[in-house]
Write a protein that holds these residues in place. Structure first.
Motif, PDB file in Angstrom:
ATOM      1  N   ALA A 287      27.871  14.395  -0.133  1.00  0.00           N
ATOM      2  CA  ALA A 287      26.618  13.641  -0.141  1.00  0.00           C
ATOM      3  C   ALA A 287      25.436  14.409  -0.708  1.00  0.00           C
ATOM      4  CB  ALA A 287      26.276  13.165   1.273  1.00  0.00           C
ATOM      5  N   THR A 288      25.574  15.724  -0.947  1.00  0.00           N
ATOM      6  CA  THR A 288      24.493  16.437  -1.634  1.00  0.00           C
ATOM      7  C   THR A 288      24.268  15.876  -3.040  1.00  0.00           C
ATOM      8  OG1 THR A 288      26.151  18.102  -2.198  1.00  0.00           O
ATOM      9  CG2 THR A 288      24.639  18.607  -0.393  1.00  0.00           C
ATOM     10  N   TRP A 289      25.276  15.192  -3.575  1.00  0.00           N
ATOM     11  CA  TRP A 289      25.153  14.608  -4.914  1.00  0.00           C
ATOM     12  C   TRP A 289      24.558  13.197  -4.886  1.00  0.00           C
ATOM     13  CZ3 TRP A 289      26.919  16.306  -9.921  1.00  0.00           C
ATOM     14  CH2 TRP A 289      27.280  17.652  -9.937  1.00  0.00           C
ATOM     15  N   TYR A 290      24.258  12.701  -3.710  1.00  0.00           N
ATOM     16  CA  TYR A 290      23.552  11.419  -3.616  1.00  0.00           C
ATOM     17  C   TYR A 290      22.072  11.728  -3.803  1.00  0.00           C
ATOM     18  CZ  TYR A 290      22.028   6.883  -1.807  1.00  0.00           C
ATOM     19  OH  TYR A 290      21.438   5.645  -1.653  1.00  0.00           O
ATOM     20  N   ALA A 291      21.672  11.907  -5.055  1.00  0.00           N
ATOM     21  CA  ALA A 291      20.344  12.425  -5.363  1.00  0.00           C
ATOM     22  C   ALA A 291      19.808  11.784  -6.631  1.00  0.00           C
ATOM     23  CB  ALA A 291      20.400  13.947  -5.530  1.00  0.00           C
ATOM     24  N   ASP A 292      18.501  11.634  -6.693  1.00  0.00           N
ATOM     25  CA  ASP A 292      17.861  11.069  -7.878  1.00  0.00           C
ATOM     26  C   ASP A 292      18.152  11.906  -9.122  1.00  0.00           C
ATOM     27  OD1 ASP A 292      16.756   8.964  -6.471  1.00  0.00           O
ATOM     28  OD2 ASP A 292      14.872   9.998  -6.068  1.00  0.00           O
ATOM     29  N   SER A 293      18.279  13.228  -8.940  1.00  0.00           N
ATOM     30  CA  SER A 293      18.514  14.089 -10.095  1.00  0.00           C
ATOM     31  C   SER A 293      19.834  13.762 -10.782  1.00  0.00           C
ATOM     32  CB  SER A 293      18.510  15.562  -9.654  1.00  0.00           C
ATOM     33  OG  SER A 293      19.539  15.816  -8.709  1.00  0.00           O
ATOM     34  N   VAL A 294      20.830  13.311 -10.009  1.00  0.00           N
ATOM     35  CA  VAL A 294      22.128  12.954 -10.588  1.00  0.00           C
ATOM     36  C   VAL A 294      22.004  11.697 -11.442  1.00  0.00           C
ATOM     37  CG1 VAL A 294      24.501  12.278 -10.042  1.00  0.00           C
ATOM     38  CG2 VAL A 294      23.363  14.054  -8.701  1.00  0.00           C
ATOM     39  N   LEU A 295      21.217  10.730 -10.953  1.00  0.00           N
ATOM     40  CA  LEU A 295      21.001   9.511 -11.738  1.00  0.00           C
ATOM     41  C   LEU A 295      20.164   9.804 -12.976  1.00  0.00           C
ATOM     42  CD1 LEU A 295      20.266   6.931  -8.880  1.00  0.00           C
ATOM     43  CD2 LEU A 295      22.451   7.463  -9.984  1.00  0.00           C
ATOM     44  N   SER A 296      19.150  10.656 -12.833  1.00  0.00           N
ATOM     45  CA  SER A 296      18.305  10.992 -13.984  1.00  0.00           C
ATOM     46  C   SER A 296      19.090  11.731 -15.060  1.00  0.00           C
ATOM     47  CB  SER A 296      17.120  11.850 -13.521  1.00  0.00           C
ATOM     48  OG  SER A 296      16.306  11.155 -12.601  1.00  0.00           O
ATOM     49  N   ALA A 297      20.104  12.495 -14.628  1.00  0.00           N
ATOM     50  CA  ALA A 297      20.911  13.260 -15.586  1.00  0.00           C
ATOM     51  C   ALA A 297      21.946  12.403 -16.298  1.00  0.00           C
ATOM     52  CB  ALA A 297      21.613  14.412 -14.866  1.00  0.00           C
ATOM     53  N   ASN A 298      22.087  11.150 -15.884  1.00  0.00           N
ATOM     54  CA  ASN A 298      23.136  10.307 -16.462  1.00  0.00           C
ATOM     55  C   ASN A 298      22.709   9.741 -17.814  1.00  0.00           C
ATOM     56  OD1 ASN A 298      25.620   9.092 -16.581  1.00  0.00           O
ATOM     57  ND2 ASN A 298      24.975   7.253 -15.447  1.00  0.00           N
ATOM     58  N   VAL A 299      22.457  10.649 -18.737  1.00  0.00           N
ATOM     59  CA  VAL A 299      22.114  10.291 -20.113  1.00  0.00           C
ATOM     60  C   VAL A 299      23.383  10.387 -20.946  1.00  0.00           C
ATOM     61  CG1 VAL A 299      20.730  10.878 -22.125  1.00  0.00           C
ATOM     62  CG2 VAL A 299      19.773  11.183 -19.820  1.00  0.00           C
ATOM     63  N   ASP A 300      23.666   9.336 -21.683  1.00  0.00           N
ATOM     64  CA  ASP A 300      24.903   9.258 -22.464  1.00  0.00           C
ATOM     65  C   ASP A 300      26.132   9.452 -21.583  1.00  0.00           C
ATOM     66  OD1 ASP A 300      23.462   8.869 -24.838  1.00  0.00           O
ATOM     67  OD2 ASP A 300      23.288  11.037 -25.174  1.00  0.00           O
ATOM     68  N   GLY A 301      26.020   9.003 -20.325  1.00  0.00           N
ATOM     69  CA  GLY A 301      27.165   9.016 -19.426  1.00  0.00           C
ATOM     70  C   GLY A 301      27.512  10.368 -18.839  1.00  0.00           C
ATOM     71  N   LEU A 302      26.562  11.320 -18.814  1.00  0.00           N
ATOM     72  CA  LEU A 302      26.878  12.670 -18.353  1.00  0.00           C
ATOM     73  C   LEU A 302      27.407  12.692 -16.919  1.00  0.00           C
ATOM     74  CD1 LEU A 302      26.827  15.717 -19.007  1.00  0.00           C
ATOM     75  CD2 LEU A 302      24.534  15.791 -17.982  1.00  0.00           C
ATOM     76  N   THR A 303      26.802  11.911 -16.030  1.00  0.00           N
ATOM     77  CA  THR A 303      27.253  11.903 -14.630  1.00  0.00           C
ATOM     78  C   THR A 303      27.928  10.587 -14.254  1.00  0.00           C
ATOM     79  OG1 THR A 303      25.073  11.142 -13.867  1.00  0.00           O
ATOM     80  CG2 THR A 303      25.457  13.523 -13.918  1.00  0.00           C
ATOM     81  N   GLU A 304      28.172   9.730 -15.214  1.00  0.00           N
ATOM     82  CA  GLU A 304      28.793   8.429 -14.947  1.00  0.00           C
ATOM     83  C   GLU A 304      30.151   8.612 -14.272  1.00  0.00           C
ATOM     84  OE1 GLU A 304      28.864   4.121 -15.229  1.00  0.00           O
ATOM     85  OE2 GLU A 304      27.290   5.628 -15.517  1.00  0.00           O
ATOM     86  N   GLY A 305      30.353   7.871 -13.192  1.00  0.00           N
ATOM     87  CA  GLY A 305      31.635   7.875 -12.510  1.00  0.00           C
ATOM     88  C   GLY A 305      31.811   8.970 -11.482  1.00  0.00           C
ATOM     89  N   ILE A 306      30.892   9.916 -11.405  1.00  0.00           N
ATOM     90  CA  ILE A 306      31.000  10.937 -10.361  1.00  0.00           C
ATOM     91  C   ILE A 306      30.950  10.254  -9.005  1.00  0.00           C
ATOM     92  CG2 ILE A 306      29.721  12.810  -9.227  1.00  0.00           C
ATOM     93  CD1 ILE A 306      29.064  13.922 -11.954  1.00  0.00           C
ATOM     94  N   THR A 307      31.851  10.634  -8.113  1.00  0.00           N
ATOM     95  CA  THR A 307      31.932   9.964  -6.822  1.00  0.00           C
ATOM     96  C   THR A 307      31.388  10.851  -5.721  1.00  0.00           C
ATOM     97  OG1 THR A 307      34.121  10.766  -6.182  1.00  0.00           O
ATOM     98  CG2 THR A 307      34.036   8.846  -7.632  1.00  0.00           C
ATOM     99  N   ILE A 308      30.859  10.190  -4.688  1.00  0.00           N
ATOM    100  CA  ILE A 308      30.282  10.874  -3.535  1.00  0.00           C
ATOM    101  C   ILE A 308      30.890  10.272  -2.275  1.00  0.00           C
ATOM    102  CG2 ILE A 308      28.177  11.410  -2.267  1.00  0.00           C
ATOM    103  CD1 ILE A 308      27.717  10.241  -5.772  1.00  0.00           C
ATOM    104  N   THR A 309      31.465  11.124  -1.438  1.00  0.00           N
ATOM    105  CA  THR A 309      31.984  10.660  -0.155  1.00  0.00           C
ATOM    106  C   THR A 309      30.894  10.836   0.894  1.00  0.00           C
ATOM    107  OG1 THR A 309      34.190  11.381  -0.797  1.00  0.00           O
ATOM    108  CG2 THR A 309      33.836  10.873   1.525  1.00  0.00           C
ATOM    109  N   MET A 310      30.658   9.784   1.685  1.00  0.00           N
ATOM    110  CA  MET A 310      29.533   9.779   2.613  1.00  0.00           C
ATOM    111  C   MET A 310      29.961   9.248   3.966  1.00  0.00           C
ATOM    112  SD  MET A 310      26.791   8.193  -0.130  1.00  0.00           S
ATOM    113  CE  MET A 310      25.484   7.996   1.068  1.00  0.00           C
ATOM    114  N   GLN A 311      29.246   9.686   4.995  1.00  0.00           N
ATOM    115  CA  GLN A 311      29.415   9.135   6.334  1.00  0.00           C
ATOM    116  C   GLN A 311      28.192   8.322   6.747  1.00  0.00           C
ATOM    117  OE1 GLN A 311      30.436  12.982   8.116  1.00  0.00           O
ATOM    118  NE2 GLN A 311      32.487  12.229   8.499  1.00  0.00           N
ATOM    119  N   PHE A 312      27.170   8.324   5.892  1.00  0.00           N
ATOM    120  CA  PHE A 312      25.995   7.472   6.053  1.00  0.00           C
ATOM    121  C   PHE A 312      26.066   6.333   5.048  1.00  0.00           C
ATOM    122  CE2 PHE A 312      24.277  10.464   8.868  1.00  0.00           C
ATOM    123  CZ  PHE A 312      23.087   9.976   9.403  1.00  0.00           C
TER     124      PHE A 312
END
Length: 456
Positions: A287-312
């Motif tokens: 869940a540390t990857w549930y972050a705005d920075s990950v979405l902002s970095a998704n230029v040309d699909g850089l972070t597209e499809g990265i998965t995050i496992t969460m308990q919240f």
């Protein structure tokens, strides 16, 4: 390193903030958009009443003083965990607007431990607060001896040190004890991504991340997955030859990578090197990857499809999960930062407030321990998977979200807002605990005969 510290606090330890969560000045009193009679799926613990009596330090006829806070003043990571203090500010504002707890207004003392100053914080709290509620101090090892000595009961947002996560007089809404691990994440991951039976880590040189990697490896091994052992470790300061590291993964033959670290510019550079080299593994994170920075970095699909496992529950599930909508509306009272760590603090506040309401005029630490020790099922009104605060057992459920364009979408289970639940937890080896536990699974590090224990 500071950001990585929080990772060890739990699978839900993440920070994702809105750019403009409040958009106005704080207000008092409940508005039409705020929860009133209920919060999520529980009855609101806040409201008018006739409780009275100066029953304990911090408790008067008309007020209850509690301590909380974060490490937002840490110079190397300004704002660290500030969503926790903000959540407590917002929840206190909301609760007082409804009448407080049985008519007593809540007086909040917000502390900034700035990572290294937890020992000073606890001196202040021991001298004025009824309890600690919703706090998250990465340096909590430095305060545990004094907290136990002054019998300051705690309902934390998170604890980090081994002595604190199994400590006496502590009831966490989302426990993360040293001796138990949930297997739900591993089972759900292998069901959703069968290739993960053979995997490796995006290694990091942080000792805190390496602890998380060892715990993850243990739980993955328990469900039949095997680590490839490619031996790649990224330097937290950057400066790696990323293309050469990518080639090592390709030579190793693994197609599934777990990243237990936090998303940083160096990590994104590594992802870019993967793309340049034509290496496209499935990337699974916490869940540390549930972050705005990950979405902002998704230029040309850089972070597209990265998965995050969460308990919240993610914010994107607000339409399906009333508790998430209620949390967001409470945070929208003022210029407050939202985040998953903030939801942990909100859950802690609701757990504390529910017990405090039940104590009525007899609001003592002993009564709070008695009440909290009976809470064997808790979801934070629906904010997170079911846990067992009374017996310090972690959630047995998880869900997975993935980056889809500029947002996150739940991918497993298929129904939005639902969790996958495992039947059991994994007992970790004693060699990994870092503390000795007694027969009640309480850390003996600072345990004394004077700690408050449940009556009966």
């Amino acid at each position: 390193m500071a950001a990585a510290l929080v990772l060890v606090a739990g699978a839900c330890s993440s920070s994702r903030s809105d750019e403009d969560p409040g958009g106005g000045d704080s207000t008092t009193g409940a508005s039409a958009d705020l929860p009133t009679d209920t919060f999520g799926d529980i009855e609101s613990p806040c409201g008018a009443g006739d409780a009275s009596g100066a029953t304990e330090q911090g408790v008067t006829d008309d007020s209850i003083a509690i301590g909380y806070g974060d490490d937002s003043g840490y110079a190397n990571a300004p704002g660290l965990n500030e969503e926790m203090g903000d959540a407590m500010d917002a929840m206190i504002e909301w609760c007082n607007g409804l009448g407080g707890i049985n008519g007593r207004q809540i007086v909040g003392h917000r502390y900034d431990a700035a990572l290294d100053n937890a020992a000073q914080v606890i001196v202040e709290a021991c001298n004025q607060d009824f309890m600690l509620v919703g706090q998250g101090f990465a340096g909590d090892e430095n305060m545990e001896a004094d907290r136990v000595d002054c019998q300051l009961v705690s309902v934390p947002g998170f604890n980090l040190s081994a002595a604190a996560v199994n400590a006496p007089m502590r009831y966490a809404p989302v426990p993360f004890p040293v001796d138990l691990l949930s297997v739900a994440r591993a089972e759900l991951t292998l069901q959703t991504y069968p290739d993960a039976t053979s995997y490796d880590f995006v290694g990091h040189d942080s000792s805190f991340v390496q602890v998380a990697e060892k715990r993850t490896a243990a739980v993955l091994e328990s469900v039949g997955a095997e680590q490839a052992g490619c031996g790649v470790v990224l330097k937290s300061a950057g400066g790696d030859n990323y293309r050469a590291l990518v080639q090592r993964y390709k030579d190793c033959g693994t197609t599934v990578l777990f990243d237990q670290g936090t998303p940083t510019p160096a990590t994104f550079s590594f992802l870019d090197a993967m793309r340049v080299e034509g290496y496209e593994p499935t990337i699974l994170t916490d869940a540390t990857w549930y972050a705005d920075s990950v979405l902002s970095a998704n230029v040309d699909g850089l972070t597209e499809g990265i998965t995050i496992t969460m308990q919240f529950q993610p914010f994107e599930n607000a339409d399906a999960v009333p508790a998430v909508a209620d949390y967001l509306s409470v945070m929208d009272q003022g210029d407050y930062t939202t985040g998953l760590l903030g939801m942990q603090s909100a859950s802690a506040f609701l757990l504390w407030a529910t017990a405090a309401k039940a104590c009525g005029s007899d609001l003592t630490r002993q009564c709070m321990v008695n009440e909290l020790s009976t809470v064997t099922s808790w979801t934070g009104a629906g904010l997170h998977a079911e846990s067992n605060p009374a017996e310090n057992e972690p959630p047995a459920c998880a869900l997975i979200v993935a980056v889809k364009g500029g947002t996150y979408e739940q991918v497993a289970p298929a129904s939005q807002g639902e969790f996958y639940c495992a039947d059991s937890s994994l007992e970790t080896p004693k060699s990994s605990w870092g503390v000795d536990l007694n027969e009640d699974r309480i850390a003996t590090t600072y345990l004394t005969d004077d700690v408050i224990t449940p009556e009966g």
